[in-house]
Design a protein around this motif. Structure first.
Motif, PDB file in Angstrom:
ATOM      1  N   ARG A  51      -9.906  -9.011 -14.873  1.00  0.00           N
ATOM      2  CA  ARG A  51     -10.427  -7.677 -15.249  1.00  0.00           C
ATOM      3  C   ARG A  51     -11.605  -7.301 -14.349  1.00  0.00           C
ATOM      4  O   ARG A  51     -11.750  -6.148 -13.949  1.00  0.00           O
ATOM      5  CB  ARG A  51     -10.898  -7.674 -16.707  1.00  0.00           C
ATOM      6  N   VAL A  52     -12.445  -8.282 -14.044  1.00  0.00           N
ATOM      7  CA  VAL A  52     -13.600  -7.986 -13.180  1.00  0.00           C
ATOM      8  C   VAL A  52     -13.130  -7.570 -11.787  1.00  0.00           C
ATOM      9  O   VAL A  52     -13.697  -6.672 -11.162  1.00  0.00           O
ATOM     10  CB  VAL A  52     -14.549  -9.207 -13.087  1.00  0.00           C
ATOM     11  N   ALA A  53     -12.069  -8.235 -11.297  1.00  0.00           N
ATOM     12  CA  ALA A  53     -11.565  -7.927  -9.952  1.00  0.00           C
ATOM     13  C   ALA A  53     -10.578  -6.768  -9.964  1.00  0.00           C
ATOM     14  O   ALA A  53     -10.118  -6.340  -8.904  1.00  0.00           O
ATOM     15  CB  ALA A  53     -10.900  -9.165  -9.357  1.00  0.00           C
ATOM     16  N   ARG A  54     -10.245  -6.303 -11.157  1.00  0.00           N
ATOM     17  CA  ARG A  54      -9.245  -5.249 -11.316  1.00  0.00           C
ATOM     18  C   ARG A  54      -7.937  -5.634 -10.613  1.00  0.00           C
ATOM     19  O   ARG A  54      -7.435  -4.911  -9.748  1.00  0.00           O
ATOM     20  CB  ARG A  54      -9.780  -3.907 -10.782  1.00  0.00           C
ATOM     21  N   THR A  55      -7.433  -6.803 -11.012  1.00  0.00           N
ATOM     22  CA  THR A  55      -6.150  -7.231 -10.474  1.00  0.00           C
ATOM     23  C   THR A  55      -5.271  -7.770 -11.592  1.00  0.00           C
ATOM     24  O   THR A  55      -5.763  -8.349 -12.563  1.00  0.00           O
ATOM     25  CB  THR A  55      -6.299  -8.310  -9.387  1.00  0.00           C
ATOM     26  N   ALA A  56      -3.967  -7.562 -11.428  1.00  0.00           N
ATOM     27  CA  ALA A  56      -2.995  -8.120 -12.372  1.00  0.00           C
ATOM     28  C   ALA A  56      -2.404  -9.407 -11.814  1.00  0.00           C
ATOM     29  O   ALA A  56      -1.532 -10.005 -12.421  1.00  0.00           O
ATOM     30  CB  ALA A  56      -1.873  -7.102 -12.604  1.00  0.00           C
ATOM     31  N   HIS A  57      -2.870  -9.843 -10.638  1.00  0.00           N
ATOM     32  CA  HIS A  57      -2.257 -10.993  -9.973  1.00  0.00           C
ATOM     33  C   HIS A  57      -2.996 -12.299 -10.300  1.00  0.00           C
ATOM     34  O   HIS A  57      -3.347 -12.503 -11.450  1.00  0.00           O
ATOM     35  CB  HIS A  57      -2.099 -10.690  -8.482  1.00  0.00           C
ATOM     36  N   GLU A  58      -3.232 -13.127  -9.306  1.00  0.00           N
ATOM     37  CA  GLU A  58      -3.655 -14.493  -9.611  1.00  0.00           C
ATOM     38  C   GLU A  58      -5.132 -14.743  -9.322  1.00  0.00           C
ATOM     39  O   GLU A  58      -5.699 -14.173  -8.395  1.00  0.00           O
ATOM     40  CB  GLU A  58      -2.835 -15.490  -8.768  1.00  0.00           C
ATOM     41  N   PHE A 182     -15.030  -2.452  -7.349  1.00  0.00           N
ATOM     42  CA  PHE A 182     -14.033  -3.125  -6.519  1.00  0.00           C
ATOM     43  C   PHE A 182     -12.722  -3.117  -7.291  1.00  0.00           C
ATOM     44  O   PHE A 182     -12.659  -3.618  -8.414  1.00  0.00           O
ATOM     45  CB  PHE A 182     -14.455  -4.565  -6.192  1.00  0.00           C
ATOM     46  N   LEU A 183     -11.685  -2.543  -6.705  1.00  0.00           N
ATOM     47  CA  LEU A 183     -10.392  -2.395  -7.382  1.00  0.00           C
ATOM     48  C   LEU A 183      -9.335  -3.089  -6.535  1.00  0.00           C
ATOM     49  O   LEU A 183      -8.705  -2.470  -5.677  1.00  0.00           O
ATOM     50  CB  LEU A 183     -10.044  -0.908  -7.543  1.00  0.00           C
ATOM     51  N   MET A 184      -9.190  -4.373  -6.751  1.00  0.00           N
ATOM     52  CA  MET A 184      -8.356  -5.177  -5.850  1.00  0.00           C
ATOM     53  C   MET A 184      -6.947  -4.614  -5.676  1.00  0.00           C
ATOM     54  O   MET A 184      -6.491  -4.425  -4.547  1.00  0.00           O
ATOM     55  CB  MET A 184      -8.277  -6.617  -6.362  1.00  0.00           C
ATOM     56  N   ASP A 185      -6.259  -4.339  -6.768  1.00  0.00           N
ATOM     57  CA  ASP A 185      -4.867  -3.893  -6.653  1.00  0.00           C
ATOM     58  C   ASP A 185      -4.783  -2.451  -6.147  1.00  0.00           C
ATOM     59  O   ASP A 185      -4.005  -2.151  -5.245  1.00  0.00           O
ATOM     60  CB  ASP A 185      -4.145  -4.019  -7.997  1.00  0.00           C
ATOM     61  N   ALA A 186      -5.599  -1.583  -6.704  1.00  0.00           N
ATOM     62  CA  ALA A 186      -5.550  -0.176  -6.301  1.00  0.00           C
ATOM     63  C   ALA A 186      -5.933  -0.016  -4.828  1.00  0.00           C
ATOM     64  O   ALA A 186      -5.453   0.897  -4.146  1.00  0.00           O
ATOM     65  CB  ALA A 186      -6.475   0.659  -7.173  1.00  0.00           C
ATOM     66  N   TRP A 187      -6.793  -0.898  -4.335  1.00  0.00           N
ATOM     67  CA  TRP A 187      -7.231  -0.812  -2.940  1.00  0.00           C
ATOM     68  C   TRP A 187      -6.331  -1.605  -1.998  1.00  0.00           C
ATOM     69  O   TRP A 187      -6.572  -1.653  -0.791  1.00  0.00           O
ATOM     70  CB  TRP A 187      -8.680  -1.310  -2.801  1.00  0.00           C
ATOM     71  N   GLY A 188      -5.325  -2.254  -2.527  1.00  0.00           N
ATOM     72  CA  GLY A 188      -4.378  -2.969  -1.668  1.00  0.00           C
ATOM     73  C   GLY A 188      -4.956  -4.186  -0.973  1.00  0.00           C
ATOM     74  O   GLY A 188      -4.609  -4.478   0.177  1.00  0.00           O
ATOM     75  N   HIS A 211      -5.516 -13.566  -5.501  1.00  0.00           N
ATOM     76  CA  HIS A 211      -4.508 -13.232  -4.493  1.00  0.00           C
ATOM     77  C   HIS A 211      -3.313 -12.518  -5.100  1.00  0.00           C
ATOM     78  O   HIS A 211      -2.952 -12.742  -6.250  1.00  0.00           O
ATOM     79  CB  HIS A 211      -4.070 -14.471  -3.705  1.00  0.00           C
ATOM     80  N   GLY A 212      -2.727 -11.662  -4.294  1.00  0.00           N
ATOM     81  CA  GLY A 212      -1.568 -10.876  -4.716  1.00  0.00           C
ATOM     82  C   GLY A 212      -0.274 -11.473  -4.167  1.00  0.00           C
ATOM     83  O   GLY A 212      -0.277 -12.534  -3.523  1.00  0.00           O
ATOM     84  N   PRO A 213       0.854 -10.785  -4.394  1.00  0.00           N
ATOM     85  CA  PRO A 213       2.169 -11.328  -4.038  1.00  0.00           C
ATOM     86  C   PRO A 213       2.365 -11.590  -2.546  1.00  0.00           C
ATOM     87  O   PRO A 213       3.016 -12.555  -2.166  1.00  0.00           O
ATOM     88  CB  PRO A 213       3.144 -10.248  -4.528  1.00  0.00           C
ATOM     89  N   LYS A 214       1.793 -10.735  -1.704  1.00  0.00           N
ATOM     90  CA  LYS A 214       1.992 -10.933  -0.262  1.00  0.00           C
ATOM     91  C   LYS A 214       1.299 -12.218   0.214  1.00  0.00           C
ATOM     92  O   LYS A 214       1.828 -12.966   1.044  1.00  0.00           O
ATOM     93  CB  LYS A 214       1.443  -9.722   0.490  1.00  0.00           C
ATOM     94  N   ALA A 215       0.136 -12.469  -0.356  1.00  0.00           N
ATOM     95  CA  ALA A 215      -0.580 -13.702  -0.017  1.00  0.00           C
ATOM     96  C   ALA A 215       0.166 -14.911  -0.586  1.00  0.00           C
ATOM     97  O   ALA A 215       0.218 -15.975   0.042  1.00  0.00           O
ATOM     98  CB  ALA A 215      -2.007 -13.638  -0.556  1.00  0.00           C
ATOM     99  N   ALA A 216       0.747 -14.737  -1.761  1.00  0.00           N
ATOM    100  CA  ALA A 216       1.509 -15.846  -2.356  1.00  0.00           C
ATOM    101  C   ALA A 216       2.684 -16.220  -1.457  1.00  0.00           C
ATOM    102  O   ALA A 216       3.012 -17.396  -1.287  1.00  0.00           O
ATOM    103  CB  ALA A 216       2.003 -15.446  -3.752  1.00  0.00           C
ATOM    104  N   GLU A 217       3.286 -15.221  -0.861  1.00  0.00           N
ATOM    105  CA  GLU A 217       4.406 -15.454   0.056  1.00  0.00           C
ATOM    106  C   GLU A 217       3.914 -16.187   1.308  1.00  0.00           C
ATOM    107  O   GLU A 217       4.522 -17.178   1.743  1.00  0.00           O
ATOM    108  CB  GLU A 217       5.013 -14.089   0.440  1.00  0.00           C
ATOM    109  N   ALA A 218       2.812 -15.721   1.856  1.00  0.00           N
ATOM    110  CA  ALA A 218       2.242 -16.367   3.056  1.00  0.00           C
ATOM    111  C   ALA A 218       1.871 -17.820   2.770  1.00  0.00           C
ATOM    112  O   ALA A 218       1.985 -18.692   3.638  1.00  0.00           O
ATOM    113  CB  ALA A 218       1.009 -15.586   3.528  1.00  0.00           C
TER     114      ALA A 218
END
Ligand code: PLP
Length: 402
Positions: A51-58, A182-188, A211-218
């Protein structure tokens, strides 16, 4: 004589003031680390960090400081020989770049000097020129704590998208997470690193990568990834101890739990960002007056590019160390040292001091910091304009009423 006997104040850009409540939450016997309260609070704790990072990822948690978050972020996505573009707006980007080099990453620096934010157009141009897609990642720092410049993260996402480049966008938010928007997901943003000891008001000792899905893939093919830094078991453990690759940072987790309750449940994240904005502008109202003496100035001229978590001040004709020493010895206020900015036309570290305004800070506490610096300028006969303290109190009166 010294007038420092009484509560002292730490106004350095990390660690920040730890609330008594956070300390009290940590003051307990070591808990059971296999089951019970500590294990039970983890799901909510990680949800709150997101919630602090505004992300739904990891989010992965490490026992470590900001440097650990730097290394973790790199280790999970990089391989030896990968190229990374590092956007430099002060010492901290250089530190992250040095770490990447030591890990075998081929680093290219794009330097914006010591008093300006990242220019997204230059980033876009460089990415367009990379037709072979060699750049694996773009590394940038949201608030560089040495210069106190703030860069516009969404504009970097736009630069990547406009260039049609698929490099990872990796952001160091160590100085300002929990202080500034800081809006991690909204800011891509693909990867973000942070620590607990600045905006999150907890003693230094745990840090985070998001980290988001693209980083998880990397991460699946990252050769720099070692078992300790691997974020997969930490984000999705089969057994509790895998979250921390060993013993949990037991007391820090209790402290952080309390700090996140204060931040998210009691104040609210957006109100907290607004409070930091108010205090930063209160300080700048004072610095405008101090600057009239021609000896003191904010390192970042344009307010829109200033961090709201830390302010770097340049001072001439009087060593910054004297100001800091006076504040500490006479008045119980600890200010931040200057980190040498080392570029043509910039002062060495003794021509700089920094005021941290991150985390657990109230109006009365911060007015005390501003007034104490004003007293130091008077005591040391540093040329400065009058009216700084009155301007700051006026700002607080106006803003508190709004
Ligand atoms: C404080 C800070 C760091 C380093 O954190 P440590 O906990 O000292 O390792 C890195 N980047 C930024 C922007 C910081 O403010």
């Amino acid at each position: 004589m010294s007038l420092r006997f009484g509560p002292t104040t730490l106004a350095i850009p990390g660690p920040s003031i730890v609330p008594e409540r956070v300390l009290r939450a940590m003051h307990r016997a070591s808990p059971n680390i296999y089951e019970g309260e500590l294990v039970d609070i983890m799901d909510e704790l990680t949800a709150d960090l997101k919630r602090v990072a505004r992300t739904a990822h990891e989010v992965a948690i490490y026992i470590g400081n900001g440097h650990a978050a730097w290394e973790a972020a790199l280790a999970n996505v990089c391989s030896h020989g990968d190229k990374a573009l590092v956007l430099v707006t002060g010492r901290f980007a250089l530190g992250w770049a040095d770490m990447a080099k030591a890990m075998g990453v081929d680093v290219e620096l794009m330097d914006f000097g010591t008093a300006a934010p990242v220019d997204p157009q230059q980033v876009e141009d460089r990415l367009r020129a990379d037709t072979a897609g060699e750049l694996k990642a773009v590394l940038t720092v949201h608030t560089d704590t040495s210069t106190s410049v703030k860069s516009d993260i969404p504009s970097m996402r736009k630069a990547l998208d406009a260039a049609g480049h698929d490099a990872l966008l990796m952001v160091d938010c160590i100085a300002c997470l929990g202080c500034d928007e800081f809006l991690m997901d909204a800011w891509g943003v693909d990867v973000m690193g942070a620590g607990c000891q600045k905006g999150l008001m907890t003693p230094a000792g745990v840090s985070f990568t998001f980290h988001g899905p693209k980083a998880a893939e990397a991460a699946k093919t990252a050769e720099c990834r070692t078992s300790y830094w691997n974020w997969d078991p930490r984000t999705d453990p089969d057994l509790f101890y895998q979250r921390f690759a060993g013993t949990a940072p037991t007391h820090h987790l209790y402290g952080l739990r309390e700090a996140l309750t204060m931040l998210l449940e009691e104040e609210g994240l957006e109100a907290c960002w607004a409070r930091h904005q108010h205090f930063a502008e209160t300080l700048w109202a004072a610095t405008d007056h101090w600057a009239e003496g021609q000896a003191l100035a904010c390192n970042i001229h344009d307010r829109a590019h200033r961090s709201i978590a830390v302010t770097t001040l340049r001072i001439e004709g009087c060593a910054a160390s004297e100001v800091r020493a006076w504040c500490e010895a006479a008045a119980g206020l600890t200010l931040g040292i200057g980190l040498g900015l080392d570029a043509a036309g910039t002062p060495p570290s003794d021509g700089i001091f920094r005021i941290g305004h991150m985390g657990h800070l109230s109006a009365h506490n911060f007015l005390g910091t501003i007034a104490t610096v004003d007293a130091a300028l008077k005591a040391l006969e540093v040329p400065h304009g009058e009216g700084a303290v009155a301007a700051a109190t006026m700002e607080i009166a106006r803003r508190a009423a709004a």
